[in-house]
Design a protein around this motif. Structure first.
Motif, PDB file in Angstrom:
ATOM      1  N   UNK A 136      26.136  20.068 -51.308  1.00 15.19           N
ATOM      2  CA  UNK A 136      25.760  20.296 -52.696  1.00 15.19           C
ATOM      3  C   UNK A 136      24.442  21.059 -52.832  1.00 15.19           C
ATOM      4  N   UNK A 137      23.886  21.494 -51.696  1.00 13.75           N
ATOM      5  CA  UNK A 137      22.653  22.271 -51.731  1.00 13.75           C
ATOM      6  C   UNK A 137      21.416  21.440 -51.999  1.00 13.75           C
ATOM      7  N   UNK A 138      21.450  20.143 -51.687  1.00 17.56           N
ATOM      8  CA  UNK A 138      20.335  19.261 -52.008  1.00 17.56           C
ATOM      9  C   UNK A 138      19.456  18.914 -50.806  1.00 17.56           C
ATOM     10  N   UNK A 139      19.835  19.395 -49.627  1.00 21.61           N
ATOM     11  CA  UNK A 139      19.127  19.028 -48.410  1.00 21.61           C
ATOM     12  C   UNK A 139      18.388  20.232 -47.862  1.00 21.61           C
ATOM     13  N   UNK A 140      17.161  20.016 -47.393  1.00 17.71           N
ATOM     14  CA  UNK A 140      16.394  21.133 -46.839  1.00 17.71           C
ATOM     15  C   UNK A 140      16.361  21.114 -45.316  1.00 17.71           C
ATOM     16  N   UNK A 141      16.980  20.109 -44.701  1.00 13.47           N
ATOM     17  CA  UNK A 141      17.054  19.999 -43.248  1.00 13.47           C
ATOM     18  C   UNK A 141      18.512  19.812 -42.846  1.00 13.47           C
ATOM     19  N   UNK A 142      18.814  20.041 -41.581  1.00 15.74           N
ATOM     20  CA  UNK A 142      20.146  19.733 -41.088  1.00 15.74           C
ATOM     21  C   UNK A 142      20.390  18.229 -41.224  1.00 15.74           C
ATOM     22  N   UNK A 143      21.602  17.823 -41.582  1.00 11.99           N
ATOM     23  CA  UNK A 143      21.877  16.395 -41.798  1.00 11.99           C
ATOM     24  C   UNK A 143      21.529  15.518 -40.610  1.00 11.99           C
ATOM     25  N   UNK A 208      18.824  26.810 -58.141  1.00 12.49           N
ATOM     26  CA  UNK A 208      17.380  26.799 -58.319  1.00 12.49           C
ATOM     27  C   UNK A 208      16.678  26.822 -56.980  1.00 12.49           C
ATOM     28  N   UNK A 209      17.246  26.053 -56.022  1.00 13.20           N
ATOM     29  CA  UNK A 209      16.586  25.935 -54.727  1.00 13.20           C
ATOM     30  C   UNK A 209      16.532  27.271 -54.011  1.00 13.20           C
ATOM     31  N   UNK A 210      17.522  28.127 -54.238  1.00 13.38           N
ATOM     32  CA  UNK A 210      17.603  29.350 -53.453  1.00 13.38           C
ATOM     33  C   UNK A 210      17.107  30.569 -54.201  1.00 13.38           C
ATOM     34  N   UNK A 222      20.082  27.534 -45.458  1.00 10.10           N
ATOM     35  CA  UNK A 222      20.760  27.473 -44.164  1.00 10.10           C
ATOM     36  C   UNK A 222      21.473  26.133 -43.990  1.00 10.10           C
ATOM     37  N   UNK A 223      20.841  25.060 -44.461  1.00 13.89           N
ATOM     38  CA  UNK A 223      21.452  23.734 -44.360  1.00 13.89           C
ATOM     39  C   UNK A 223      22.750  23.674 -45.143  1.00 13.89           C
ATOM     40  N   UNK A 224      22.720  24.196 -46.374  1.00 11.13           N
ATOM     41  CA  UNK A 224      23.942  24.147 -47.189  1.00 11.13           C
ATOM     42  C   UNK A 224      25.043  25.021 -46.585  1.00 11.13           C
ATOM     43  N   UNK A 225      24.684  26.217 -46.149  1.00 13.12           N
ATOM     44  CA  UNK A 225      25.680  27.108 -45.574  1.00 13.12           C
ATOM     45  C   UNK A 225      26.306  26.472 -44.334  1.00 13.12           C
ATOM     46  N   UNK A 226      25.470  25.875 -43.483  1.00 20.00           N
ATOM     47  CA  UNK A 226      25.995  25.224 -42.284  1.00 20.00           C
ATOM     48  C   UNK A 226      26.947  24.095 -42.621  1.00 20.00           C
ATOM     49  N   UNK A 248      22.458  28.630 -34.891  1.00 22.07           N
ATOM     50  CA  UNK A 248      21.415  29.422 -35.557  1.00 22.07           C
ATOM     51  C   UNK A 248      21.031  28.805 -36.911  1.00 22.07           C
ATOM     52  N   UNK A 249      22.029  28.379 -37.676  1.00 24.59           N
ATOM     53  CA  UNK A 249      21.746  27.777 -38.979  1.00 24.59           C
ATOM     54  C   UNK A 249      20.975  26.467 -38.830  1.00 24.59           C
ATOM     55  N   UNK A 250      21.340  25.668 -37.814  1.00 30.26           N
ATOM     56  CA  UNK A 250      20.597  24.428 -37.576  1.00 30.26           C
ATOM     57  C   UNK A 250      19.148  24.734 -37.217  1.00 30.26           C
ATOM     58  N   UNK A 251      18.956  25.806 -36.437  1.00 30.57           N
ATOM     59  CA  UNK A 251      17.594  26.166 -36.052  1.00 30.57           C
ATOM     60  C   UNK A 251      16.776  26.571 -37.276  1.00 30.57           C
ATOM     61  N   UNK A 252      17.398  27.325 -38.177  1.00 34.05           N
ATOM     62  CA  UNK A 252      16.716  27.698 -39.418  1.00 34.05           C
ATOM     63  C   UNK A 252      16.459  26.461 -40.287  1.00 34.05           C
ATOM     64  N   UNK A 253      17.432  25.552 -40.326  1.00 28.88           N
ATOM     65  CA  UNK A 253      17.295  24.350 -41.161  1.00 28.88           C
ATOM     66  C   UNK A 253      16.140  23.491 -40.696  1.00 28.88           C
ATOM     67  N   UNK A 254      15.958  23.382 -39.391  1.00 30.71           N
ATOM     68  CA  UNK A 254      15.009  22.404 -38.842  1.00 30.71           C
ATOM     69  C   UNK A 254      13.660  23.000 -38.484  1.00 30.71           C
ATOM     70  N   UNK A 255      13.450  24.280 -38.781  1.00 31.95           N
ATOM     71  CA  UNK A 255      12.159  24.895 -38.488  1.00 31.95           C
ATOM     72  C   UNK A 255      11.138  24.434 -39.533  1.00 31.95           C
ATOM     73  N   UNK A 256      10.070  23.830 -39.053  1.00 28.36           N
ATOM     74  CA  UNK A 256       9.032  23.350 -39.963  1.00 28.36           C
ATOM     75  C   UNK A 256       8.319  24.540 -40.593  1.00 28.36           C
TER      76      UNK A 256
END
Length: 260
Positions: A136-143, A208-210, A222-226, A248-256
């Motif tokens: 739903x596009x609500x997470x900013x990190x990989x699950x 809004x988030x994007x 990246x999290x939502x797309x993944x 790659x998407x997980x790496x983008x999701x989890x990059x601080x």
């Protein structure tokens, strides 16, 4: 004692029930096998035949405790709002710990060398709720990373509440830690919607988030797309390409994010 009471299954269940009750009533959460045998009315050979040793008995008590904890989670039907489910899940976890302090300490003891199957199921349920939030596009990190953060924080605050209640005596502590961790894993719009007085929970949208092209929004996108690609993989990629894209998407999701 009737023959039914001495049946192997009944004997094992009686030993387990007695051990769980003694753990709950113990001042320090520990029990001896002798005390369990005396209370259950069995000899030591019966206990060792069913559980192997004291660690085996306590592991069975832990499994029994996790089954109690997971009973409500297994029965619930996921709602349309995964953020609300995750908030309720945290609060249910904390409530269980406060009502079963000795059992909870045992469930999370380093002495338990093999994680109970029910503990892995609990983590799986949490991760599934987070995947729904990601879709739903609500997470900013990989699950998977978000699940590790939430579980470690929830268990940590609960252990402090049940192990050192005189020091950790603020009854709002769990809620405050919950909101702090959720702020780290959800997009800002979700937490704005869950602020006191808004009367909503997690209704922020990925649009809004994007927006704005802000680099800070890349992890959430990246999290939502993944999550969406894993839910419904398309024919555009081979399995190997899909796996690489997911990495790659997980790496983008989890990059601080970089600090200024």
């Amino acid at each position: 004692m009737s023959p039914a009471d001495t049946a192997p299954g009944n004997t094992k269940a009686r030993i387990l029930d007695v051990a769980a009750a003694l753990v709950a009533a113990s001042p320090d959460g520990d029990v001896s096998t002798r005390a369990v045998c005396e209370a259950a009315g069995v000899g030591a050979p019966a206990l060792y035949r069913h559980f192997g040793d004291k660690e085996g008995l306590l592991s069975a008590v832990v499994d029994h405790g996790f089954d109690q904890y997971l009973a409500t989670k297994r029965e619930r039907t996921p709602g349309t709002d995964p953020v609300r489910d995750l908030r309720d899940g945290w609060d249910t976890h904390t409530d269980f710990a406060l009502r079963n302090p000795n059992l909870y300490r045992l469930m999370n003891s380093p002495a338990m060398r093999t994680p109970p199957a029910a503990a892995l199921e609990s983590h799986r349920i949490l991760t599934e709720d987070l995947r729904r939030a990601a879709e739903q596009g609500k997470l900013r990190l990989a699950p998977e990373l978000a699940a590790q953060m939430i579980m470690s924080a929830n268990v940590g605050v609960c252990l402090m509440l049940v192990s050192r209640p005189a020091t950790f005596d603020d009854m709002t502590l769990s809620r405050r830690v919950r909101d702090a961790v959720h702020t780290a894993v959800f997009v800002p719009e979700v937490m704005a919607d869950t602020a006191p007085g808004t009367g909503t929970s997690g209704t922020g949208t990925s649009g809004t988030a994007a927006s704005g092209g802000d680099v800070a929004q890349v992890p959430a996108v990246a999290t939502r797309l993944g999550a969406l690609l894993r839910q419904a993989p398309g024919p555009a990629f081979t399995p190997a390409e899909s796996a690489l894209l997911g990495e790659w998407l997980d790496r983008l999701s989890n990059t601080a994010p970089e600090r200024p």
